[in-house]
Design an enzyme around this catalytic site. Structure first.
Site, PDB file in Angstrom:
ATOM      1  N   LYS A  13      52.234  12.354  51.862  1.00 19.03           N
ATOM      2  CA  LYS A  13      52.526  11.746  51.475  1.00 19.03           C
ATOM      3  C   LYS A  13      53.513  10.629  51.447  1.00 19.03           C
ATOM      4  O   LYS A  13      54.146   9.583  51.166  1.00 19.03           O
ATOM      5  CB  LYS A  13      53.863  13.320  50.933  1.00 19.03           C
ATOM      6  CG  LYS A  13      53.250  13.719  49.930  1.00 19.03           C
ATOM      7  CD  LYS A  13      54.639  14.665  49.163  1.00 19.03           C
ATOM      8  CE  LYS A  13      55.450  15.438  50.743  1.00 19.03           C
ATOM      9  NZ  LYS A  13      55.001  16.347  51.414  1.00 19.03           N
ATOM     10  N   ARG A  83      62.149  19.710  45.857  1.00 21.02           N
ATOM     11  CA  ARG A  83      61.182  21.318  46.310  1.00 21.02           C
ATOM     12  C   ARG A  83      61.231  22.519  45.339  1.00 21.02           C
ATOM     13  O   ARG A  83      60.343  24.215  45.868  1.00 21.02           O
ATOM     14  CB  ARG A  83      61.468  21.435  47.906  1.00 21.02           C
ATOM     15  CG  ARG A  83      60.087  20.824  48.986  1.00 21.02           C
ATOM     16  CD  ARG A  83      61.010  21.155  50.048  1.00 21.02           C
ATOM     17  NE  ARG A  83      60.340  20.666  51.008  1.00 21.02           N
ATOM     18  CZ  ARG A  83      59.446  19.330  52.063  1.00 21.02           C
ATOM     19  NH1 ARG A  83      60.563  18.045  51.926  1.00 21.02           N
ATOM     20  NH2 ARG A  83      59.211  19.429  52.989  1.00 21.02           N
ATOM     21  N   ARG A 117      49.737  17.441  64.476  1.00 22.09           N
ATOM     22  CA  ARG A 117      50.544  16.593  64.008  1.00 22.09           C
ATOM     23  C   ARG A 117      51.292  16.094  66.233  1.00 22.09           C
ATOM     24  O   ARG A 117      51.897  16.758  66.428  1.00 22.09           O
ATOM     25  CB  ARG A 117      51.237  16.712  63.384  1.00 22.09           C
ATOM     26  CG  ARG A 117      52.360  15.042  62.600  1.00 22.09           C
ATOM     27  CD  ARG A 117      52.212  15.919  61.210  1.00 22.09           C
ATOM     28  NE  ARG A 117      52.475  16.516  60.659  1.00 22.09           N
ATOM     29  CZ  ARG A 117      52.910  16.350  59.480  1.00 22.09           C
ATOM     30  NH1 ARG A 117      52.655  16.066  58.700  1.00 22.09           N
ATOM     31  NH2 ARG A 117      53.768  17.070  59.292  1.00 22.09           N
ATOM     32  N   ARG A 148      56.133  18.590  66.971  1.00 25.44           N
ATOM     33  CA  ARG A 148      57.324  19.185  66.652  1.00 25.44           C
ATOM     34  C   ARG A 148      57.950  20.590  66.371  1.00 25.44           C
ATOM     35  O   ARG A 148      56.744  20.607  66.100  1.00 25.44           O
ATOM     36  CB  ARG A 148      57.761  18.145  64.991  1.00 25.44           C
ATOM     37  CG  ARG A 148      58.326  17.204  64.803  1.00 25.44           C
ATOM     38  CD  ARG A 148      58.548  16.518  63.643  1.00 25.44           C
ATOM     39  NE  ARG A 148      58.175  17.578  62.579  1.00 25.44           N
ATOM     40  CZ  ARG A 148      58.719  16.503  60.949  1.00 25.44           C
ATOM     41  NH1 ARG A 148      57.693  15.357  60.961  1.00 25.44           N
ATOM     42  NH2 ARG A 148      57.759  17.051  60.144  1.00 25.44           N
ATOM     43  N   ARG A 159      56.586  27.607  56.302  1.00 28.52           N
ATOM     44  CA  ARG A 159      56.475  26.168  55.599  1.00 28.52           C
ATOM     45  C   ARG A 159      55.183  26.008  53.847  1.00 28.52           C
ATOM     46  O   ARG A 159      55.978  25.921  52.796  1.00 28.52           O
ATOM     47  CB  ARG A 159      56.573  24.762  55.895  1.00 28.52           C
ATOM     48  CG  ARG A 159      57.198  24.557  57.005  1.00 28.52           C
ATOM     49  CD  ARG A 159      57.603  23.217  57.891  1.00 28.52           C
ATOM     50  NE  ARG A 159      57.363  22.198  57.374  1.00 28.52           N
ATOM     51  CZ  ARG A 159      56.526  20.826  57.954  1.00 28.52           C
ATOM     52  NH1 ARG A 159      56.027  21.612  58.827  1.00 28.52           N
ATOM     53  NH2 ARG A 159      56.225  19.556  57.436  1.00 28.52           N
TER      54      ARG A 159
HETATM   55  P1  AMP Z   1      59.419  17.322  55.629  1.00 35.93           P
HETATM   56  O1  AMP Z   1      59.504  16.112  56.912  1.00 35.93           O
HETATM   57  O2  AMP Z   1      59.785  17.083  53.797  1.00 35.93           O
HETATM   58  O3  AMP Z   1      58.540  18.192  55.410  1.00 35.93           O
HETATM   59  O4  AMP Z   1      60.569  18.470  55.997  1.00 35.93           O
HETATM   60  C1  AMP Z   1      60.635  18.568  57.290  1.00 35.93           C
HETATM   61  C2  AMP Z   1      62.245  19.673  56.447  1.00 35.93           C
HETATM   62  O5  AMP Z   1      63.481  19.484  56.096  1.00 35.93           O
HETATM   63  C3  AMP Z   1      61.401  20.630  55.653  1.00 35.93           C
HETATM   64  O6  AMP Z   1      60.720  22.370  56.065  1.00 35.93           O
HETATM   65  C4  AMP Z   1      62.698  21.570  55.367  1.00 35.93           C
HETATM   66  O7  AMP Z   1      63.397  22.208  56.333  1.00 35.93           O
HETATM   67  C5  AMP Z   1      63.394  19.900  54.900  1.00 35.93           C
HETATM   68  N1  AMP Z   1      63.530  19.598  53.406  1.00 35.93           N
HETATM   69  C6  AMP Z   1      63.238  18.741  53.191  1.00 35.93           C
HETATM   70  N2  AMP Z   1      63.049  17.910  51.877  1.00 35.93           N
HETATM   71  C7  AMP Z   1      63.867  19.109  50.914  1.00 35.93           C
HETATM   72  C8  AMP Z   1      64.285  19.794  49.827  1.00 35.93           C
HETATM   73  N3  AMP Z   1      63.910  19.166  49.066  1.00 35.93           N
HETATM   74  N4  AMP Z   1      64.915  20.902  50.227  1.00 35.93           N
HETATM   75  C9  AMP Z   1      65.466  21.691  50.992  1.00 35.93           C
HETATM   76  N5  AMP Z   1      65.062  21.075  51.953  1.00 35.93           N
HETATM   77  C10 AMP Z   1      64.408  20.512  52.865  1.00 35.93           C
END
Ligand code: AMP
Length: 204
Positions: A13, A83, A117, A148, A159
């Site tokens: 994405k 989400r 990653r 990470r 996740r």
């Molecule tokens: P990502 O890099 O998009 O996978 O986001 C990393 C982390 O940020 C996720 O695993 C969540 O802990 C938090 N996060 C990102 N976007 C959201 C969202 N829309 N709602 C809640 N938590 C989020």
């Protein structure tokens, strides 16, 4: 144009959203990036966010929406939001989304990509599992590469679990609205981007 890009973690994405921003001039908003910047701050909020992210849990709906709402204008692609159904409803109340693009990858492929990653500590470049990087230094700035916290096995499992329970139902939400577009995400980056360009009617 107002877009949402969806898909399991590791579906690409962020990569596609960055291309859409660079090539088509649509502003990329990544909630993961916004939250990671906040999480680095030594504040109560920063620490709360860091602990949620590192364990693979989600930030509460109201909190995340209040953090992104000022970034939303007439031209954006949202990566990592919505989400949950509640987040989608918050977005719908304020904006009419033109398309929701869904990058399809299998569960096994998502797991493989996330577990392999690495990220540079200095310039934040992400090296995917299939990148040709050798050794433990960043090719761009020589910074140290690390895995990470949320790409470690326990957080990955959490996740994926949350994605299945909370996020997958959103595909139906956008399908019902007639703005859903699924794209096969297990192909080379540039081929996927060509498909997206076409479905957004940005053909050359
Ligand atoms: P990502 O890099 O998009 O996978 O986001 C990393 C982390 O940020 C996720 O695993 C969540 O802990 C938090 N996060 C990102 N976007 C959201 C969202 N829309 N709602 C809640 N938590 C989020």
């Amino acid at each position: 144009m107002k877009l949402v890009i969806m898909g399991m973690q590791g579906s690409g994405k962020g990569t596609q959203a960055k291309l859409i921003e660079k090539e088509l001039g649509i502003k990329h908003i990544s909630t993961g990036d916004i939250l990671r910047i906040e999480a680095k701050k030594e504040t109560g909020l920063g620490k709360q966010i860091a602990s949620l992210i590192n364990s693979g849990n989600m930030v509460p709906d109201d909190m995340i929406y209040s953090m992104i709402k000022d970034h939303l204008q007439d031209n954006f692609i949202l990566d990592g939001f919505p989400r949950t159904l509640k987040q989608a409803e918050m977005l719908d109340r304020n904006f009419k989304i033109d398309k929701a693009i869904y990058l399809m990858i299998s569960d096994d492929e998502a797991m493989r990509r996330m577990a392999g990653r690495k990220q540079c500590r200095s310039c934040r470049t992400i090296y995917g599992v299939d990148s040709e990087i050798r050794g433990s230094k960043c090719e761009k700035c020589e910074g140290e590469l690390f895995v990470r916290e949320d790409d470690k096995p326990a957080a990955i499992m959490r996740r994926i679990q949350l994605y299945k329970i909370e996020t997958e139902p959103l595909l139906e939400h956008y399908r019902e609205k007639g703005i859903f577009e699924a794209v096969d995400g297990e192909r080379p980056v540039e081929i996927i981007f060509e498909d997206i360009r076409k479905l957004l009617k940005f053909e050359e």
